[in-house]
Structures are given as structure tokens and as C-alpha cells.
Design a protein around this motif. Structure first.
Motif, PDB file in Angstrom:
ATOM      1  N   ALA A   1       0.817  -1.214   0.000  1.00  0.00           N
ATOM      2  CA  ALA A   1       0.000   0.000   0.000  1.00  0.00           C
ATOM      3  C   ALA A   1       0.853   1.267   0.000  1.00  0.00           C
ATOM      4  O   ALA A   1       0.307   2.369   0.031  1.00  0.00           O
ATOM      5  CB  ALA A   1      -0.937   0.003   1.203  1.00  0.00           C
ATOM      6  N   GLY A   2       2.168   1.103   0.027  1.00  0.00           N
ATOM      7  CA  GLY A   2       3.032   2.272  -0.058  1.00  0.00           C
ATOM      8  C   GLY A   2       3.757   2.636   1.220  1.00  0.00           C
ATOM      9  O   GLY A   2       4.521   3.609   1.241  1.00  0.00           O
ATOM     10  N   GLU A   3       3.551   1.888   2.320  1.00  0.00           N
ATOM     11  CA  GLU A   3       4.274   2.183   3.554  1.00  0.00           C
ATOM     12  C   GLU A   3       5.728   1.740   3.419  1.00  0.00           C
ATOM     13  O   GLU A   3       6.019   0.724   2.787  1.00  0.00           O
ATOM     14  CB  GLU A   3       3.627   1.462   4.741  1.00  0.00           C
ATOM     15  N   ARG A   4       6.616   2.491   4.013  1.00  0.00           N
ATOM     16  CA  ARG A   4       8.036   2.141   4.018  1.00  0.00           C
ATOM     17  C   ARG A   4       8.536   2.211   5.455  1.00  0.00           C
ATOM     18  O   ARG A   4       8.971   3.259   5.923  1.00  0.00           O
ATOM     19  CB  ARG A   4       8.824   3.102   3.112  1.00  0.00           C
ATOM     20  N   PRO A   5       8.465   1.083   6.181  1.00  0.00           N
ATOM     21  CA  PRO A   5       8.877   1.102   7.581  1.00  0.00           C
ATOM     22  C   PRO A   5      10.328   1.532   7.746  1.00  0.00           C
ATOM     23  O   PRO A   5      11.203   1.123   6.960  1.00  0.00           O
ATOM     24  CB  PRO A   5       8.693  -0.361   8.022  1.00  0.00           C
ATOM     25  N   PRO A   6      10.643   2.355   8.747  1.00  0.00           N
ATOM     26  CA  PRO A   6      12.034   2.760   8.979  1.00  0.00           C
ATOM     27  C   PRO A   6      12.859   1.593   9.510  1.00  0.00           C
ATOM     28  O   PRO A   6      12.337   0.543   9.892  1.00  0.00           O
ATOM     29  CB  PRO A   6      11.896   3.869  10.027  1.00  0.00           C
ATOM     30  N   TRP A   7      14.182   1.795   9.576  1.00  0.00           N
ATOM     31  CA  TRP A   7      15.087   0.731  10.018  1.00  0.00           C
ATOM     32  C   TRP A   7      14.757   0.247  11.411  1.00  0.00           C
ATOM     33  O   TRP A   7      14.932  -0.941  11.727  1.00  0.00           O
ATOM     34  CB  TRP A   7      16.532   1.234   9.974  1.00  0.00           C
ATOM     35  N   SER A   8      14.263   1.143  12.276  1.00  0.00           N
ATOM     36  CA  SER A   8      13.979   0.745  13.659  1.00  0.00           C
ATOM     37  C   SER A   8      12.867  -0.294  13.722  1.00  0.00           C
ATOM     38  O   SER A   8      12.879  -1.180  14.594  1.00  0.00           O
ATOM     39  CB  SER A   8      13.599   1.978  14.491  1.00  0.00           C
ATOM     40  N   VAL A   9      11.896  -0.206  12.816  1.00  0.00           N
ATOM     41  CA  VAL A   9      10.817  -1.194  12.786  1.00  0.00           C
ATOM     42  C   VAL A   9      11.361  -2.560  12.365  1.00  0.00           C
ATOM     43  O   VAL A   9      11.051  -3.590  12.972  1.00  0.00           O
ATOM     44  CB  VAL A   9       9.691  -0.737  11.843  1.00  0.00           C
ATOM     45  N   TRP A  10      12.196  -2.571  11.327  1.00  0.00           N
ATOM     46  CA  TRP A  10      12.766  -3.845  10.878  1.00  0.00           C
ATOM     47  C   TRP A  10      13.661  -4.467  11.958  1.00  0.00           C
ATOM     48  O   TRP A  10      13.587  -5.676  12.212  1.00  0.00           O
ATOM     49  CB  TRP A  10      13.572  -3.632   9.602  1.00  0.00           C
ATOM     50  N   ALA A  11      14.487  -3.643  12.594  1.00  0.00           N
ATOM     51  CA  ALA A  11      15.364  -4.156  13.652  1.00  0.00           C
ATOM     52  C   ALA A  11      14.539  -4.673  14.821  1.00  0.00           C
ATOM     53  O   ALA A  11      14.839  -5.737  15.395  1.00  0.00           O
ATOM     54  CB  ALA A  11      16.322  -3.054  14.114  1.00  0.00           C
ATOM     55  N   GLY A  12      13.503  -3.932  15.190  1.00  0.00           N
ATOM     56  CA  GLY A  12      12.640  -4.379  16.280  1.00  0.00           C
ATOM     57  C   GLY A  12      11.916  -5.657  15.942  1.00  0.00           C
ATOM     58  O   GLY A  12      11.747  -6.545  16.799  1.00  0.00           O
ATOM     59  N   LEU A  13      11.485  -5.794  14.698  1.00  0.00           N
ATOM     60  CA  LEU A  13      10.801  -7.013  14.266  1.00  0.00           C
ATOM     61  C   LEU A  13      11.721  -8.218  14.375  1.00  0.00           C
ATOM     62  O   LEU A  13      11.327  -9.279  14.878  1.00  0.00           O
ATOM     63  CB  LEU A  13      10.300  -6.847  12.831  1.00  0.00           C
ATOM     64  N   VAL A  14      12.946  -8.079  13.894  1.00  0.00           N
ATOM     65  CA  VAL A  14      13.910  -9.193  13.954  1.00  0.00           C
ATOM     66  C   VAL A  14      14.181  -9.583  15.408  1.00  0.00           C
ATOM     67  O   VAL A  14      14.191 -10.773  15.751  1.00  0.00           O
ATOM     68  CB  VAL A  14      15.219  -8.801  13.243  1.00  0.00           C
ATOM     69  N   LEU A  15      14.384  -8.594  16.268  1.00  0.00           N
ATOM     70  CA  LEU A  15      14.662  -8.877  17.670  1.00  0.00           C
ATOM     71  C   LEU A  15      13.468  -9.543  18.347  1.00  0.00           C
ATOM     72  O   LEU A  15      13.624 -10.534  19.090  1.00  0.00           O
ATOM     73  CB  LEU A  15      15.015  -7.568  18.401  1.00  0.00           C
ATOM     74  N   ALA A  16      12.266  -9.033  18.092  1.00  0.00           N
ATOM     75  CA  ALA A  16      11.070  -9.596  18.725  1.00  0.00           C
ATOM     76  C   ALA A  16      10.789 -11.005  18.213  1.00  0.00           C
ATOM     77  O   ALA A  16      10.434 -11.904  18.999  1.00  0.00           O
ATOM     78  CB  ALA A  16       9.872  -8.680  18.475  1.00  0.00           C
ATOM     79  N   LEU A  17      10.919 -11.232  16.910  1.00  0.00           N
ATOM     80  CA  LEU A  17      10.698 -12.576  16.375  1.00  0.00           C
ATOM     81  C   LEU A  17      11.751 -13.555  16.892  1.00  0.00           C
ATOM     82  O   LEU A  17      11.455 -14.729  17.142  1.00  0.00           O
ATOM     83  CB  LEU A  17      10.717 -12.545  14.852  1.00  0.00           C
ATOM     84  N   GLY A  18      12.988 -13.075  17.064  1.00  0.00           N
ATOM     85  CA  GLY A  18      14.016 -13.926  17.653  1.00  0.00           C
ATOM     86  C   GLY A  18      13.661 -14.325  19.074  1.00  0.00           C
ATOM     87  O   GLY A  18      13.828 -15.489  19.471  1.00  0.00           O
ATOM     88  N   GLY A  19      13.161 -13.373  19.842  1.00  0.00           N
ATOM     89  CA  GLY A  19      12.721 -13.686  21.201  1.00  0.00           C
ATOM     90  C   GLY A  19      11.570 -14.667  21.218  1.00  0.00           C
ATOM     91  O   GLY A  19      11.517 -15.584  22.044  1.00  0.00           O
ATOM     92  N   LEU A  20      10.622 -14.505  20.278  1.00  0.00           N
ATOM     93  CA  LEU A  20       9.491 -15.429  20.209  1.00  0.00           C
ATOM     94  C   LEU A  20       9.952 -16.830  19.829  1.00  0.00           C
ATOM     95  O   LEU A  20       9.489 -17.827  20.390  1.00  0.00           O
ATOM     96  CB  LEU A  20       8.463 -14.909  19.200  1.00  0.00           C
ATOM     97  N   ALA A  21      10.888 -16.929  18.892  1.00  0.00           N
ATOM     98  CA  ALA A  21      11.415 -18.236  18.505  1.00  0.00           C
ATOM     99  C   ALA A  21      12.129 -18.899  19.687  1.00  0.00           C
ATOM    100  O   ALA A  21      11.981 -20.107  19.928  1.00  0.00           O
ATOM    101  CB  ALA A  21      12.367 -18.089  17.319  1.00  0.00           C
TER     102      ALA A  21
END
Length: 287
Positions: free
Chosen positions: A109-129
Motif C-alpha cells: 500500500a506504499g508504507e516504508r517502515p524505517p530501520w527501527s521497525v525492521w530491527a525491532g521485528l527481527v529482535l522480537a521474532l528472535g525472542g518469540l522463537a
């Protein structure tokens, strides 16, 4: 004032989702209800409660059949997949699918998440795993696919909620439309002799539908128009941590170092994903 309302609505929704996870675990994991009966009673009781609540506001309206179908698909897929997946693996599959669906739709839809969102996603998914995969056993491919479909359906339902004007009537309308689909599912299971429901299972399903699902989804729909797709997706990764904490406090489950470490990683990732520089905003303008 708007920011505070969004924060409170988001917090209420996430706590409700975690409580709903505990109710589902108690009913389905405890063997007090089958998946079809739990799903039907959950959606029917949610529909009844929400329709009654919005009678003074013009009644249930503003929902749609696509949203109702996504709601039904999520509820049914989750219930049926639960029986052959451990709670941890199920959470990882479910919320992983939610992330992919919502963030992918936002990017399309045109959103471009900043680097902080991607970094937070990786960290949170790592914690969930880390929280989920210890001692994971072999599991059914078909039930894995069901849980992934459930996560995708929930992501679609959430994305459609970003365009809703009045959360309570729209959620009531979606539940009202989804309930007959769940009843048809129950009838098919009943005809095949695959249903069982105890009084405790019925009570848990009603609580799940009328309180933690119905009211929780209203709160979520009120917050979604103010959140980017990526941040709304990442915020939901707090639900397994809240549910695990509830299990410790309410169900007598053991507090482990793994839970503490993974919970800290998930919350740190969410904090990073929702952090904003001084000249940007966490919340998007209402549409």
C-alpha cells in the motif's frame, strides 16, 4: 488526547488477546470442548454481546462479508490447529504469519517502515522463537498450514479494520455475519459425531467470545486506524509474552529464565519498533 486513547485502546486489545489465548488453552488443551463447538459458541456469544451493546448506537453496521470471512477463518483455523501443535510452536507460526501478512500489505500500500521497525521485528521474532521452539516435536504439516492460514486471516482482518469508521458497530456486524458460518461448521462436525462440549468448555467459549474476543476486537479496531501496518503487526508480538505471564500468575505455570530472556527480547524489539525520532510520529493520521 488522541495519542493517549490509542495507547489505552491498544493496551486493552493486547491484554484481551492474551486473556483469550489463556481461555482457548484451558478449553481446547483441557479437552472440555472440541474445535468446532468452541468456535461456534465463541463467535455466536461474541455476536450476541456486541449486537446488544450497540443497540443504542444504531445497531450493528459497517462490517462486511470479507471481514467476517477472515474473522471466521482465523477462529476456526486456530481452534483446529491447536490440537496437534504445542502452544509455543502454534504462537510462533500464528504471529509469524500475522507479521508477513500485515507488513507485506502495508508495503504494497506504499508504507516504508524505517530501520527501527525492521530491527525491532527481527529482535522480537528472535525472542518469540527462543520462547517457542525449545523441545518442539514433530508436528502435522496440515495443522501447520492451518495455523499459518489462521495468522494470515487475522492479518487480513486487522488490515481491513484500519478503514473502519465506528469500531463497535463494525465489529458487531462482522461477528454477526461470521457466527452463521461457525454454526454451519459445527453442524458438519456434529453430523460426523466429532463434537463434545462440557459446561466448563461452554463457559470458557462464552467468555472468550463475549469478553476477550468481542470487546478486545472493538478496542483493536479503534486503535488500528492510527497505527502503521508494520507497528500494528509488531505490537501483537507482545501477546505470547502476556499470555505466558498470565499462565504463571493465574495457571500456576513455572517462571523460567527462558521466559524472562525471551520476554525481554520481545519487549525490547517492540520498543525499538515503536520508537520514533523527534521529528517523526509513531501514530499515523486517522484516515
Amino acid at each position: 488526547m488522541v495519542r493517549m486513547r490509542v495507547v489505552l485502546a491498544t493496551a486493552a486489545a493486547l491484554v484481551a488477546f492474551a486473556a483469550n489465548s489463556l481461555l482457548c488453552r484451558a478449553a481446547l488443551g483441557g479437552g472440555t470442548a472440541d474445535a468446532a463447538s468452541f468456535t461456534a459458541l465463541r463467535l455466536a456469544s461474541g455476536a450476541l454481546a456486541l449486537v446488544l451493546l450497540c443497540r443504542g448506537a444504531g445497531g450493528a453496521r459497517g462490517g462486511s462479508w470479507p471481514s467476517a470471512a477472515a474473522l471466521f477463518a482465523y477462529a476456526a483455523a486456530f481452534s483446529f490447529a491447536y490440537f496437534s501443535l504445542s502452544a509455543g510452536v502454534g504462537a510462533l507460526l500464528l504471529f509469524g504469519a500475522v507479521q508477513i501478512t500485515m507488513i507485506g500489505a502495508g508495503i504494497a500500500a506504499g508504507e516504508r517502515p524505517p530501520w527501527s521497525v525492521w530491527a525491532g521485528l527481527v529482535l522480537a521474532l528472535g525472542g518469540l522463537a527462543f520462547l517457542s521452539l525449545r523441545g518442539a516435536r514433530a508436528f502435522s504439516t496440515s495443522r501447520t498450514a492451518l495455523m499459518l492460514c489462521g495468522g494470515a486471516a487475522w492479518g487480513i482482518y486487522s488490515m481491513r479494520g484500519r478503514r473502519v469508521g465506528q469500531p463497535l458497530p463494525a465489529t458487531a456486524d462482522n461477528f454477526r455475519r461470521a457466527a452463521p458460518l461457525a454454526v454451519l461448521l459445527w453442524l458438519g462436525a456434529a453430523l460426523s459425531g466429532a463434537t463434545h462440549l462440557t459446561g466448563a468448555g461452554a463457559a470458557l467459549a462464552v467468555a472468550s467470545g463475549a469478553i476477550t474476543s468481542g470487546l478486545g476486537y472493538v478496542a483493536w479496531y479503534s486503535a488500528l486506524p492510527h497505527l502503521t501496518a508494520a507497528r500494528a503487526a509488531v505490537l501483537q508480538l507482545s501477546v505470547p509474552v502476556l499470555a505466558a505471564t498470565g499462565g504463571v500468575l493465574l495457571l500456576g505455570e513455572v517462571l523460567t529464565v527462558r521466559l524472562i530472556v525471551s520476554g525481554a527480547a520481545i519487549l525490547a524489539g517492540i520498543g525499538l519498533a515503536t520508537w520514533r525520532p523527534a521529528r517523526s510520529a509513531v501514530l499515523t493520521p486517522s484516515r
